[in-house]
Design an enzyme around this catalytic site. Structure first.
Site, PDB file in Angstrom:
ATOM      1  CG  ASN A   1     -25.305  23.160  -5.997  1.00  0.00           C
ATOM      2  OD1 ASN A   1     -26.484  23.453  -5.830  1.00  0.00           O
ATOM      3  ND2 ASN A   1     -24.412  23.355  -5.027  1.00  0.00           N
TER       4      ASN A   1
ATOM      5  CG  ASP B   1     -27.673  24.330   2.469  1.00  0.00           C
ATOM      6  OD1 ASP B   1     -27.279  23.288   1.911  1.00  0.00           O
ATOM      7  OD2 ASP B   1     -26.899  25.178   2.947  1.00  0.00           O
TER       8      ASP B   1
HETATM    9  C1  IPE Z   1     -27.225  26.610  -2.012  1.00  0.00           C
HETATM   10  O1  IPE Z   1     -26.751  25.593  -1.193  1.00  0.00           O
HETATM   11  C2  IPE Z   1     -27.795  26.048  -3.269  1.00  0.00           C
HETATM   12  C3  IPE Z   1     -29.013  25.263  -3.117  1.00  0.00           C
HETATM   13  C4  IPE Z   1     -29.685  25.086  -2.017  1.00  0.00           C
HETATM   14  C5  IPE Z   1     -29.516  24.663  -4.308  1.00  0.00           C
HETATM   15  P1  IPE Z   1     -25.214  25.165  -1.210  1.00  0.00           P
HETATM   16  O2  IPE Z   1     -25.064  24.088  -0.207  1.00  0.00           O
HETATM   17  O3  IPE Z   1     -24.770  24.870  -2.589  1.00  0.00           O
HETATM   18  O4  IPE Z   1     -24.508  26.517  -0.746  1.00  0.00           O
HETATM   19  P2  IPE Z   1     -23.126  26.759  -0.001  1.00  0.00           P
HETATM   20  O5  IPE Z   1     -22.095  26.005  -0.751  1.00  0.00           O
HETATM   21  O6  IPE Z   1     -23.295  26.257   1.403  1.00  0.00           O
HETATM   22  O7  IPE Z   1     -22.963  28.244  -0.036  1.00  0.00           O
HETATM   23  C1  IPE Z   2     -28.962  21.088  -0.465  1.00  0.00           C
HETATM   24  O1  IPE Z   2     -28.266  20.256   0.393  1.00  0.00           O
HETATM   25  C2  IPE Z   2     -29.166  20.490  -1.834  1.00  0.00           C
HETATM   26  C3  IPE Z   2     -28.355  21.125  -2.881  1.00  0.00           C
HETATM   27  C4  IPE Z   2     -27.545  22.135  -2.708  1.00  0.00           C
HETATM   28  C5  IPE Z   2     -28.452  20.574  -4.223  1.00  0.00           C
HETATM   29  P1  IPE Z   2     -26.709  20.099   0.365  1.00  0.00           P
HETATM   30  O2  IPE Z   2     -26.367  19.000  -0.572  1.00  0.00           O
HETATM   31  O3  IPE Z   2     -26.037  21.393   0.111  1.00  0.00           O
HETATM   32  O4  IPE Z   2     -26.422  19.627   1.859  1.00  0.00           O
HETATM   33  P2  IPE Z   2     -25.258  20.073   2.840  1.00  0.00           P
HETATM   34  O5  IPE Z   2     -25.215  21.569   2.822  1.00  0.00           O
HETATM   35  O6  IPE Z   2     -23.996  19.476   2.292  1.00  0.00           O
HETATM   36  O7  IPE Z   2     -25.643  19.529   4.167  1.00  0.00           O
HETATM   37 MG    MG Z   3     -25.366  22.888   1.292  1.00  0.00          MG
END
Ligand code: IPE
Ligand code: IPE
Ligand code: MG
Length: 247
Positions: free
Chosen positions: A72, A24
């Site tokens: 997502n 993340d």
């Molecule tokens: C969790 O991260 C999913 C992945 C890392 C693929 P998200 O960024 O989607 O989770 P939330 O929204 O912060 O819970």
């Molecule tokens: C993780 O990074 C990748 C996925 C969840 C696909 P994020 O895209 O969630 O990045 P933040 O949480 O917005 O920084």
């Molecule tokens: Mg995230």
């Protein structure tokens, strides 16, 4: 630095057999640089490559990476398309090397929602690396733990309905075996980057007694040193599984 840490891991005790990572923080990493979110995802892909190599060096047997959640799909279309493109790129670029290194790739999640190209690339790498003896790399894509459990419940109900199973035979082992992760041990260590203190619908059943390591590091900055730091942290934990340990 990484090799010193690896040395310390080797003398410190057991390496976690199964490490799972919620990758993340790509978006925040990009925002810190005033760049679009996709830029962060691209950098995140490089971190995946380095982490897979480092896990193998350390002797991890199962590495599971949460790459794209069911939730997502609700992100803007452009970001979803970019993520799918990167996934495909990763698979096509790494396939040969992963095979050479004996890494077996698996995918868990609802792949029916993926486009044919992405799905084809994923099926290709799974096929190509099947039987790799060194490490299993599981990519959780379009994955949601609650849906996984619902699928397991449905599969068991169908077996009851067609007379090959009686309800009293359903126990924890059979339920676990009916999950996407049926032939894997539960994670010993879960790492989440970017400091969020939540599980985000990831392996809810499997994480029952997993050690948690949350780091503020954003995923694109994560590297071998962070992985080895997390493993050393794990090796200092006392896993009790609800019991009292003899002193
Ligand atoms: C969790 O991260 C999913 C992945 C890392 C693929 P998200 O960024 O989607 O989770 P939330 O929204 O912060 O819970
Ligand atoms: C993780 O990074 C990748 C996925 C969840 C696909 P994020 O895209 O969630 O990045 P933040 O949480 O917005 O920084
Ligand atoms: Mg995230």
């Amino acid at each position: 630095m990484a090799s010193d840490l690896l040395q310390r891991i080797r003398i410190s005790g057991d390496v976690p057999r199964h490490v799972a990572i919620i990758m993340d923080g790509n978006g925040r990493w990009a925002r810190e640089r005033s760049r679009p979110r996709e830029f962060g995802h691209r950098a995140g892909m490089r971190a995946v490559r380095a982490t897979v190599e480092a896990a193998q060096e350390a002797g991890v047997e199962f590495l599971t990476l949460f790459a794209f959640s069911q939730e997502n799909w609700h992100r803007p279309q452009g970001e979803v398309t970019a993520l799918m493109g990167l996934l495909e790129l990763y698979v096509r670029r790494e396939q040969r090397e992963l095979k050479e290194k004996g890494v077996e790739v698996r995918v868990i999640g609802d792949l029916s929602r993926l486009g044919p190209r992405t799905r084809g690339a994923l099926e290709g790498i799974v096929e190509h690396t099947r039987g790799g003896p060194k490490m299993r790399l599981t990519l959780a894509i379009s994955y949601g733990s609650r849906t996984e459990m619902v699928h397991a419940a449905r599969a068991l109900a169908e077996r009851v309905q067609n007379g090959t199973l009686v309800p009293a035979e359903i126990d924890e082992a059979l339920f676990a075996a009916s999950l996407y992760t049926g032939d894997m041990p539960d994670p010993d260590l879960l790492i989440r980057t970017s400091g969020e203190l939540r599980i985000s619908n990831f392996m809810l059943w499997q994480l029952a007694y997993t050690e948690l390591h949350i780091t503020p590091v954003l995923w694109p900055d994560f590297g071998p040193d962070h992985l080895y730091g997390a493993i050393l942290d794990y090796q200092r934990r006392e896993r009790r599984f609800g019991r009292v340990l003899a002193s």
